[in-house]
Motif scaffolding. Structure first.
Motif, PDB file in Angstrom:
ATOM      1  N   GLY A  32      47.498  28.665  76.975  1.00 62.14           N
ATOM      2  CA  GLY A  32      46.856  27.694  77.854  1.00 62.14           C
ATOM      3  C   GLY A  32      45.499  28.183  78.325  1.00 62.14           C
ATOM      4  O   GLY A  32      44.501  27.437  78.301  1.00 62.14           O
ATOM      5  N   GLU A  33      45.434  29.433  78.744  1.00 65.14           N
ATOM      6  CA  GLU A  33      44.157  30.004  79.188  1.00 65.14           C
ATOM      7  C   GLU A  33      43.135  30.013  78.063  1.00 65.14           C
ATOM      8  O   GLU A  33      41.960  29.655  78.258  1.00 65.14           O
ATOM      9  N   LYS A  77      43.028  28.098  75.346  1.00 63.81           N
ATOM     10  CA  LYS A  77      42.597  26.734  75.024  1.00 63.81           C
ATOM     11  C   LYS A  77      41.560  26.242  76.032  1.00 63.81           C
ATOM     12  O   LYS A  77      40.603  25.550  75.661  1.00 63.81           O
ATOM     13  N   ALA A  78      41.730  26.609  77.286  1.00 64.30           N
ATOM     14  CA  ALA A  78      40.755  26.222  78.307  1.00 64.30           C
ATOM     15  C   ALA A  78      39.405  26.886  78.038  1.00 64.30           C
ATOM     16  O   ALA A  78      38.354  26.253  78.208  1.00 64.30           O
ATOM     17  N   GLU A 117      46.323  19.955  77.308  1.00 64.34           N
ATOM     18  CA  GLU A 117      47.416  20.788  76.794  1.00 64.34           C
ATOM     19  C   GLU A 117      47.510  22.106  77.551  1.00 64.34           C
ATOM     20  O   GLU A 117      48.608  22.652  77.734  1.00 64.34           O
ATOM     21  N   ALA A 118      46.370  22.609  78.012  1.00 61.41           N
ATOM     22  CA  ALA A 118      46.332  23.924  78.644  1.00 61.41           C
ATOM     23  C   ALA A 118      46.854  23.921  80.072  1.00 61.41           C
ATOM     24  O   ALA A 118      47.643  24.797  80.466  1.00 61.41           O
ATOM     25  N   MET A 167      49.325  26.737  82.904  1.00 62.45           N
ATOM     26  CA  MET A 167      48.494  27.738  83.576  1.00 62.45           C
ATOM     27  C   MET A 167      48.893  27.881  85.029  1.00 62.45           C
ATOM     28  O   MET A 167      49.521  26.997  85.621  1.00 62.45           O
ATOM     29  N   LYS A 193      44.340  28.051  86.485  1.00 58.74           N
ATOM     30  CA  LYS A 193      44.582  26.606  86.431  1.00 58.74           C
ATOM     31  C   LYS A 193      43.468  25.832  87.125  1.00 58.74           C
ATOM     32  O   LYS A 193      43.001  24.797  86.625  1.00 58.74           O
ATOM     33  N   ALA A 199      40.359  25.559  84.929  1.00 60.66           N
ATOM     34  CA  ALA A 199      40.534  24.555  83.877  1.00 60.66           C
ATOM     35  C   ALA A 199      40.450  23.144  84.447  1.00 60.66           C
ATOM     36  O   ALA A 199      39.848  22.245  83.836  1.00 60.66           O
TER      37      ALA A 199
END
Length: 350
Positions: free
Chosen positions: A144-145, A147-148, A206-207, A211, A222, A225
């Protein structure tokens, strides 16, 4: 494209570097090249690799206007109307908008390299983590991180190299990739601006669910993002979504008081910062640093001024922002105002 590969190697494999904050000092720091067998077998290895990823965003690349992501943002700021660059010096080409006319210029090549290499490092780590034996929950959080970070990189690229979404989303966007780049790969086509923003939004959506905010401040949490997604929605004119994600992003943070606001915007410990890349005096390259340009009380270029039009927006004497704009004793109307909002730390080593 060869420069993308070069900086990907630096960021992904050579991940030992000096740092100024306790958080960076506490991170694991291998001192040589490491293989994916080492990086992705433990959380310690992945954390070290992500330290290298974020170091790529503060990498000094040979010139005094190419010293990391903040140099990119400063160039974007002087293209607006709030700041002036009266003299022929670094950032004059952004201020005059000449930089947009040179498709193979040094600054355009640098912006392309720093953000495409960062996106490619993120994809490299996503692939490695997906293949690892780490617990599923940790995999999801790391991915997740990453992708951000990839979305953030594409967002900076599309704003730099494409036109406004609201002025034509069917115009050329930027090349997008779903796998890591390797030597000999054929460059992707540009697609459209809309396709670029669709990819950015998809990555962030998605991320975010995977997060948290329990990360050191130089990492993407989070809130970071959510803040990036709020800005993306602003760019495409979705005001309701922009407001929604801006509110989510700022919820965990208390706004600074006036005393802190006047303290110089120079410390990572400020409770209002969601994300910050720490620097130390001995990590700076002389005048190649933000405060060199904006802080007229610090040794440096001291070349960026506040425009008269921007100063005129602040009419209340109780507005803390007005108190930090200082009038200079000069008849030069382009050098009439400076700002004391950003002040250099006193531990500078020369």
């Amino acid at each position: 494209m060869k420069n993308i590969f070069k900086y990907t190697l630096i960021g992904a494999l050579f991940i030992g570097f000096a740092s100024c904050s306790d958080e960076f000092l506490d991170e694991p720091k291998p001192t040589g090249s490491v293989t994916d067998l080492v990086v992705y077998t433990s959380e310690t290895g992945v954390d070290a690799a992500l330290t290298g990823l974020f170091a790529n965003l503060r990498d000094f690349r040979s010139r005094h206007d190419t010293w990391g992501a903040k140099a990119y943002y400063l160039g974007a700021e002087v293209m607006g109307t709030d700041l002036t660059v009266p003299d022929f010096n670094w950032y004059i080409f952004e201020h005059r908008w000449d930089v947009t006319e040179n498709s193979n210029g040094r600054r355009t090549n640098w912006a392309w390299e720093i953000f495409y290499s960062t996106a490619n490092i993120a994809r490299t780590h996503i692939e490695g983590i997906n293949k690892s034996t780490l617990p599923d929950a940790k995999k999801k959080a790391y991915i997740g991180e990453l992708k951000a970070v990839e979305a953030y990189s594409y967002f900076n690229l599309v704003r730099y190299f494409s036109g406004s979404y609201l002025l034509g989303d069917d115009k050329p966007g930027i090349p997008l990739y779903t796998t890591t780049l390797s030597s000999g790969i054929e460059p992707s086509g540009r697609g459209t601006i809309k396709e670029t923003y669709d990819r950015i939004i998809k990555l962030l959506e998605e991320a975010i669910p995977n997060m948290s905010n329990s990360l050191t401040k130089y990492r993407f949490n989070k809130s970071v993002a959510e803040g990036v997604l709020a800005r993306v929605y602003l760019e495409i004119g979705n005001w309701a979504k922009a407001a929604e994600y801006a509110a989510k992003a700022k919820a965990p943070y208390a706004l600074m008081d006036q005393a802190t606001y006047k303290a110089g915007f120079n410390t990572i410990s400020n409770n209002e910062w969601m994300w910050a890349l720490p620097f130390n005096a001995d990590q700076q390259s002389g005048f190649a640093r933000f405060y060199s340009f904006i802080d007229h009380t610090s040794p440096g270029y001291n070349q960026i001024y506040v425009s008269k039009d921007f100063q005129a927006l602040f009419t209340s004497d109780t507005d803390v922002r007005k108190s930090l704009i200082k009038k200079q004793s000069t008849s030069n109307q382009t050098k009439l105002y400076t700002t004391e909002k950003f002040r250099d730390l006193k531990d500078r080593i020369w």
